[in-house]
Design an enzyme around this catalytic site. Structure first.
Site, short mmCIF file in Angstrom:
data_model
loop_
_atom_site.label_atom_id
_atom_site.label_comp_id
_atom_site.label_asym_id
_atom_site.label_seq_id
_atom_site.Cartn_x
_atom_site.Cartn_y
_atom_site.Cartn_z
N ASN A 216 0.84 -1.20 0.00
CA ASN A 216 0.00 0.00 0.00
C ASN A 216 0.88 1.25 0.00
OD1 ASN A 216 0.54 0.82 2.85
ND2 ASN A 216 -0.40 -1.17 3.26
N ASP A 285 -4.14 -6.31 5.20
CA ASP A 285 -5.15 -7.15 5.86
C ASP A 285 -5.11 -8.59 5.37
OD1 ASP A 285 -6.23 -5.22 7.57
OD2 ASP A 285 -7.39 -4.33 5.93
N LYS A 295 8.58 -17.25 -10.41
CA LYS A 295 7.76 -16.20 -11.00
C LYS A 295 6.60 -16.80 -11.82
CE LYS A 295 8.03 -12.31 -14.16
NZ LYS A 295 8.71 -11.79 -15.34
N PRO A 319 -2.62 -11.87 10.60
CA PRO A 319 -2.89 -11.64 12.02
C PRO A 319 -2.91 -10.15 12.30
CG PRO A 319 -0.62 -12.40 11.69
CD PRO A 319 -1.31 -12.47 10.35
N ASP A 320 -3.72 -9.74 13.27
CA ASP A 320 -3.80 -8.32 13.65
C ASP A 320 -2.79 -8.07 14.77
OD1 ASP A 320 -4.59 -5.85 14.94
OD2 ASP A 320 -6.40 -5.96 13.72
N PHE A 339 -3.67 3.39 15.25
CA PHE A 339 -3.94 4.41 14.24
C PHE A 339 -5.08 3.91 13.37
CE2 PHE A 339 -1.17 8.14 13.51
CZ PHE A 339 -0.47 8.10 14.70
N LYS A 353 -12.94 1.32 16.26
CA LYS A 353 -11.68 0.57 16.32
C LYS A 353 -11.09 0.58 17.73
CE LYS A 353 -10.32 0.73 11.55
NZ LYS A 353 -9.55 1.33 10.49
N LYS A 357 -10.49 -3.08 19.11
CA LYS A 357 -9.11 -3.54 19.36
C LYS A 357 -8.73 -3.40 20.83
CE LYS A 357 -7.84 -2.97 14.60
NZ LYS A 357 -6.82 -3.37 13.63
N1 CTP Z 1 -3.22 -3.20 12.58
C1 CTP Z 1 -2.35 -4.20 12.94
N2 CTP Z 1 -2.36 -5.40 12.29
C2 CTP Z 1 -3.22 -5.62 11.27
C3 CTP Z 1 -4.11 -4.60 10.88
C4 CTP Z 1 -4.09 -3.40 11.55
O1 CTP Z 1 -1.56 -3.98 13.87
N3 CTP Z 1 -3.19 -6.79 10.65
C5 CTP Z 1 -3.22 -1.94 13.32
C6 CTP Z 1 -2.72 -0.76 12.55
O2 CTP Z 1 -1.32 -0.58 12.72
C7 CTP Z 1 -3.50 0.37 13.18
C8 CTP Z 1 -4.82 -0.26 13.56
O3 CTP Z 1 -4.56 -1.65 13.64
O4 CTP Z 1 -2.90 0.84 14.36
C9 CTP Z 1 -5.95 0.00 12.63
O5 CTP Z 1 -5.56 -0.36 11.31
P1 CTP Z 1 -6.57 -0.15 10.09
O6 CTP Z 1 -5.94 -0.69 8.86
O7 CTP Z 1 -7.05 1.26 10.09
O8 CTP Z 1 -7.78 -1.05 10.58
P2 CTP Z 1 -8.24 -2.46 10.21
O9 CTP Z 1 -8.36 -3.23 11.48
O10 CTP Z 1 -7.40 -3.09 9.16
O11 CTP Z 1 -9.70 -2.17 9.66
P3 CTP Z 1 -10.18 -1.64 8.23
O12 CTP Z 1 -9.12 -2.03 7.23
O13 CTP Z 1 -11.45 -2.36 8.04
O14 CTP Z 1 -10.37 -0.17 8.36
#
Ligand code: CTP
Length: 431
Positions: A216, A285, A295, A319-320, A339, A353, A357
């Site tokens: 991204n 995500d 390739k 994983p988040d 963030f 969020k 979270k």
């Molecule tokens: N984050 C993370 N790990 C992930 C996804 C997100 O640590 N796999 C953290 C980001 O660093 C940020 C927060 O979660 O601090 C929110 O990330 P964001 O991309 O805005 O939220 P998402 O949970 O991915 O939700 P969406 O994409 O639906 O807005």
């Protein structure tokens, strides 16, 4: 009011003792002036063998002082007058001999004399050593450096690398821009002294095959600014960075990762060693379920109409990182800041969020609009309400955010020292 990287309103006495690194003092004078400081140059007799008074006078726009016997200041007492209006004395280069003089409290020349006569409580002394690596490593020098630090001086560097004598090692004076930044950092309020902060920054890259991937537009600038601001505020900082080409902020330990999975595997064991976790990374995500080892080839339709179909990517969720850290058991869980990069409904999405979270603070920003830019605007969302931080450059916002975090941290949150692999800050005791 001081702006981000600014020394506006600061009056700096820049001392030069003898050494080849005097050439860097010319650039340093310009850097300090560009950052808004007024610079008063004081040179030792030895320094004048390496760079002329005329050069330093032209760059600083002020007469250069080099003798306590000259009757330049009003009462002919340069050793008193010069430090009285100064916000700091920075000696760059500080030679081995000059540091030895300071350690012994000797005052044979104007520069050493004014360091000794300065009002220590309101005019700090910073030293940027520059010398041959053997001189730096010598026990006498190390003893003297330890002594001047014990007497209240701050030592900046030295750096490492090739030296004028042809040797390679410790003892190089920091570069002009590094010294400017160190001085800017020195004047920042120490909101996070004794704290440990873990920051994620940048995008992640999820491999499709050896040459392609999903990523991204995150530049990492906000996360790097937060790491810098936290270090300036006195914290020991670990920065886990996705693939970006940004310089590591001074004194920050940096660990580079590529994918979300690597970020997760790196952060989770580190998190319990830190008192604060700030997740600024734009973590992908999803990732391809099966990254191809070779390739993926684009077959030509003339040869094989069937193979000409574009490949279908099967994705799995990453994983988040933030949610996993905030779910750590009490005692291992740092104070968590997330963030929320949104394209609309910032306040509502950020609050959702915050709750989902289970973090202490969520920082909302309009992601796509700020990716890659040097400025931003933030909305802090927590249990107490919403706090907007108006548009500013990312470093200014990072410093405000650090102050906001510091104000919210429970006093009892005793930080744990990160493991022994932590790099020592470049500002402070040489190791
Ligand atoms: N984050 C993370 N790990 C992930 C996804 C997100 O640590 N796999 C953290 C980001 O660093 C940020 C927060 O979660 O601090 C929110 O990330 P964001 O991309 O805005 O939220 P998402 O949970 O991915 O939700 P969406 O994409 O639906 O807005």
């Amino acid at each position: 009011m001081f702006t981000s990287a600014s020394l506006v309103g600061r009056h700096i006495v820049l001392g030069l003792s003898g050494g080849v690194a005097c050439y860097k003092a010319a650039e340093l004078t310009r850097e300090l002036a560009r950052a808004g400081a007024t610079v008063q140059v004081v040179m030792t007799e030895a320094a004048s063998h390496f760079i002329t008074r005329a050069t330093m006078q032209a760059l600083s726009g002020r007469p250069v002082f080099d003798s306590q016997w000259a009757d330049q200041p009003p009462a002919g007492m340069a050793h008193i007058d010069l430090s009285r209006g100064a916000d700091a004395i920075l000696v760059a280069p500080a030679s081995a001999d000059f540091i030895a003089q300071l350690a012994q409290g000797r005052a044979g020349e104007l520069l050493a004399l004014l360091c000794l006569a300065r009002p220590a409580a309101r005019c700090p002394l910073l030293l940027a050593p520059a010398m041959n690596r053997e001189m730096w490593a010598h026990p006498a020098t190390q003893r003297n450096v330890a002594q001047v630090q014990a007497d209240g001086a701050t030592v900046l560097g030295p750096g490492s690398g090739s030296q004028a004598c042809g040797e390679v090692g410790d003892g190089r004076m920091l570069e002009a821009a590094e010294l400017r930044d160190a001085l800017v950092a020195f004047f920042q309020p120490k909101h996070l002294l004794g704290r440990t902060v873990l920051v994620t920054a940048g995008p992640t890259f999820e491999a499709i095959d050896p040459v392609r991937g999903i990523t991204n537009h995150s530049s990492g600038k906000m996360g790097f600014a937060i790491a810098r601001a936290a270090a300036e505020a006195g914290a020991r900082v670990t920065l886990v960075a996705g693939p970006v080409h940004l310089p590591t902020p001074a004194g920050v330990r940096r660990i580079d990762v590529t994918s979300a999975k690597q970020m997760y595997d790196t952060v989770l064991p580190l998190a319990p060693q830190h008192g604060v976790f700030v997740a600024t990374a734009a973590v992908a995500d999803w990732r391809p379920a099966h990254a191809q080892v070779q390739k993926i080839k684009k077959a030509t339709s003339a040869l094989s109409p069937q193979a000409a179909q574009p490949p279908t990517l099967e994705l799995v969720e990453n994983p988040d990182v933030l949610a996993a850290v905030s779910a750590l058991p009490p005692g291992q869980r740092p104070w968590c800041v997330g963030f929320a990069a949104e394209s609309e409904n910032l306040a509502a999405h950020a609050r959702a969020k915050l709750e989902r979270k289970r973090v202490q603070l969520m920082v909302g920003n309009l992601g796509p609009a700020t990716f890659g830019r040097d400025d931003n605007q933030l909305l802090l969302v927590d249990a107490a309400g919403d706090t907007p931080l108006p548009p500013a450059d990312k470093l200014s916002l990072a410093r405000q955010l650090v102050a906001e975090i510091a104000a919210r941290l429970p006093a009892a949150a005793s930080p744990v020292t990160p493991d022994s692999t932590t790099e020592s800050p470049r500002t402070g005791a040489p190791q």
